[in-house]
Design an enzyme around this catalytic site. Structure first.
Site, mmCIF file in Angstrom:
data_model
loop_
_atom_site.group_PDB
_atom_site.id
_atom_site.type_symbol
_atom_site.label_atom_id
_atom_site.label_comp_id
_atom_site.label_asym_id
_atom_site.label_seq_id
_atom_site.Cartn_x
_atom_site.Cartn_y
_atom_site.Cartn_z
ATOM 1 N N ARG A 102 -3.351 -10.205 5.149
ATOM 2 C CA ARG A 102 -3.698 -10.071 3.895
ATOM 3 C C ARG A 102 -2.491 -9.552 3.044
ATOM 4 O O ARG A 102 -2.266 -8.288 3.184
ATOM 5 C CB ARG A 102 -4.871 -9.380 3.547
ATOM 6 C CG ARG A 102 -5.549 -9.190 2.333
ATOM 7 C CD ARG A 102 -6.872 -8.257 2.483
ATOM 8 N NE ARG A 102 -7.511 -8.239 1.030
ATOM 9 C CZ ARG A 102 -7.182 -7.804 -0.215
ATOM 10 N NH1 ARG A 102 -5.958 -6.944 0.190
ATOM 11 N NH2 ARG A 102 -7.693 -7.989 -1.180
ATOM 12 N N LYS B 85 0.995 -1.299 0.036
ATOM 13 C CA LYS B 85 0.002 -0.119 0.074
ATOM 14 C C LYS B 85 0.815 1.424 -0.088
ATOM 15 O O LYS B 85 2.049 1.221 0.272
ATOM 16 C CB LYS B 85 -1.002 0.138 1.019
ATOM 17 C CG LYS B 85 -1.953 -1.095 0.941
ATOM 18 C CD LYS B 85 -3.090 -0.835 1.893
ATOM 19 C CE LYS B 85 -4.384 -1.773 1.524
ATOM 20 N NZ LYS B 85 -5.396 -2.261 2.447
HETATM 21 N N1 HH2 Z 1 -7.262 -3.628 0.910
HETATM 22 C C1 HH2 Z 1 -7.861 -4.048 -0.411
HETATM 23 C C2 HH2 Z 1 -8.845 -4.660 -0.866
HETATM 24 N N2 HH2 Z 1 -9.519 -5.294 0.220
HETATM 25 N N3 HH2 Z 1 -9.806 -6.062 2.476
HETATM 26 C C3 HH2 Z 1 -9.456 -6.169 3.696
HETATM 27 N N4 HH2 Z 1 -10.185 -6.848 4.582
HETATM 28 N N5 HH2 Z 1 -8.374 -5.129 3.923
HETATM 29 C C4 HH2 Z 1 -7.734 -4.551 3.468
HETATM 30 O O1 HH2 Z 1 -6.755 -3.702 3.624
HETATM 31 C C5 HH2 Z 1 -8.063 -4.535 1.886
HETATM 32 C C6 HH2 Z 1 -9.267 -5.514 1.384
HETATM 33 C C7 HH2 Z 1 -7.061 -3.235 -1.376
HETATM 34 O O2 HH2 Z 1 -5.913 -3.874 -1.867
HETATM 35 P P1 HH2 Z 1 -5.975 -4.711 -3.086
HETATM 36 O O3 HH2 Z 1 -7.061 -5.749 -3.134
HETATM 37 O O4 HH2 Z 1 -4.600 -5.554 -3.521
HETATM 38 O O5 HH2 Z 1 -6.000 -3.824 -4.426
HETATM 39 P P2 HH2 Z 1 -7.338 -3.428 -5.229
HETATM 40 O O6 HH2 Z 1 -8.382 -2.927 -4.227
HETATM 41 O O7 HH2 Z 1 -6.871 -2.322 -5.864
HETATM 42 O O8 HH2 Z 1 -7.782 -4.432 -5.877
#
Ligand code: HH2
Length: 285
Positions: free
Chosen positions: A262, A227
């Site tokens: 995660r 992040k």
């Molecule tokens: N962060 C993202 C998405 N889902 N869920 C939880 N529980 N906690 C988090 O910190 C979280 C999440 C964002 O990261 P990512 O899925 O890699 O990216 P994107 O939303 O751009 O797909």
């Protein structure tokens, strides 16, 4: 058992995951536009191959996402999210590792739980009508995450009176609502939602004071991997260059009480956690 969590297992679907060591949730985004792996697993074959790789690397849970929630992202229709997630889910649901689906759409929750997903990861903490009931009707695990605002605008000017108090109050209330619907507390994990309507200082305060969230008595999940708060600390502009800082952040989170991390980089996180556990031990003092 990790300090803070008043349950020693996380129950999700047919799985009962012991919490005597931190668990690794591997992220697979079946999207063209996710902030760090957008496009990498946008076709089903690549997403399934990545899932198998993560299992072999030691993932305890897989988290499938069909909609990016990065700051500034636009919502995806139910039809499109289904089209992305369901073929991958169907291909990996029998591989012996619980599969979580990252969605805030109650219709999709019901469908994926029917197919065999073990957990729902909802960045809106089951805020949409019918979402809490969809979970309560099953034995699925659930992650309730805090977010201020919506992804398209959440980073514009987030404001809290006291970010740690406000976030923990919100999560306590959402968890209470769910237990009142009959969901056992061992099925619930809480997540402060790093980067979701938070300034850099808010993120730091939440990470430093994670014990306030763990004190609520539920296992805590943290999502710090790749992040932009890590960019602020290291200067690494490319999300995929944040491996070292992501692993360090996962260790800090575990030290401060996280039960589930995660992450996008399962193998490296697993090795770091194994070193940590060997030297320091599994619990937080
Ligand atoms: N962060 C993202 C998405 N889902 N869920 C939880 N529980 N906690 C988090 O910190 C979280 C999440 C964002 O990261 P990512 O899925 O890699 O990216 P994107 O939303 O751009 O797909």
């Amino acid at each position: 058992m990790i300090a803070g969590a008043q349950t020693d297992i996380f129950a999700c679907g047919n799985f009962s995951l012991p919490l005597h060591r931190p668990l690794i949730m591997g992220v697979i985004n079946i999207t063209p536009d996710s902030f760090s792996d957008g496009g990498d697993h946008f076709d089903c074959i690549r997403a399934v191959a990545r899932a198998k790789q993560m299992i072999s690397e030691g993932a305890d849970i897989l988290d499938l996402g069909g909609e990016s929630s990065r700051p500034g992202s636009a919502p995806v229709s139910l039809e499109e999210e289904r089209r992305r997630v369901i073929p991958v889910l169907e291909s990996i649901v029998g591989l012996g590792v619980p599969v979580s689906v990252d969605t805030n759409k109650p219709e999709l929750m019901q469908e994926v739980l029917g197919i065999g997903a073990s957990m729902i990861n909802d960045i809106s903490a089951l805020g949409n009508p019918g979402a809490a009931e969809a979970i309560a009707a099953t034995q699925a695990g659930v992650c309730l995450m805090h977010m201020q605002g919506e992804p398209d605008s959440m980073q514009h000017a987030p404001v809290y009176s006291d970010v740690v108090f406000d976030v923990s109050d919100f999560l306590r209330e959402r968890a209470r609502r769910l237990t009142e619907l009959g969901v056992h507390s061992a099925r619930i994990v809480l997540d402060p939602g790093f980067g979701f309507g938070k300034t850099h200082e808010h993120n730091l305060q939440l990470l430093r004071q994670l014990s306030t969230i763990t004190a609520l008595g539920f296992p805590v999940l943290t999502g710090l991997s790749r992040k932009s708060l890590l960019r602020r600390m290291t200067g690494q502009a490319d999300a995929k260059s944040r491996l070292g800082s992501s692993v360090a952040a996962a260790l800090v989170a575990v030290r401060n009480g996280a039960s589930i991390v995660r992450v996008h980089d399962v193998a490296e996180t697993r090795d770091a956690l194994l070193v940590w556990q060997t030297v320091v031990g599994p619990t937080v003092i």
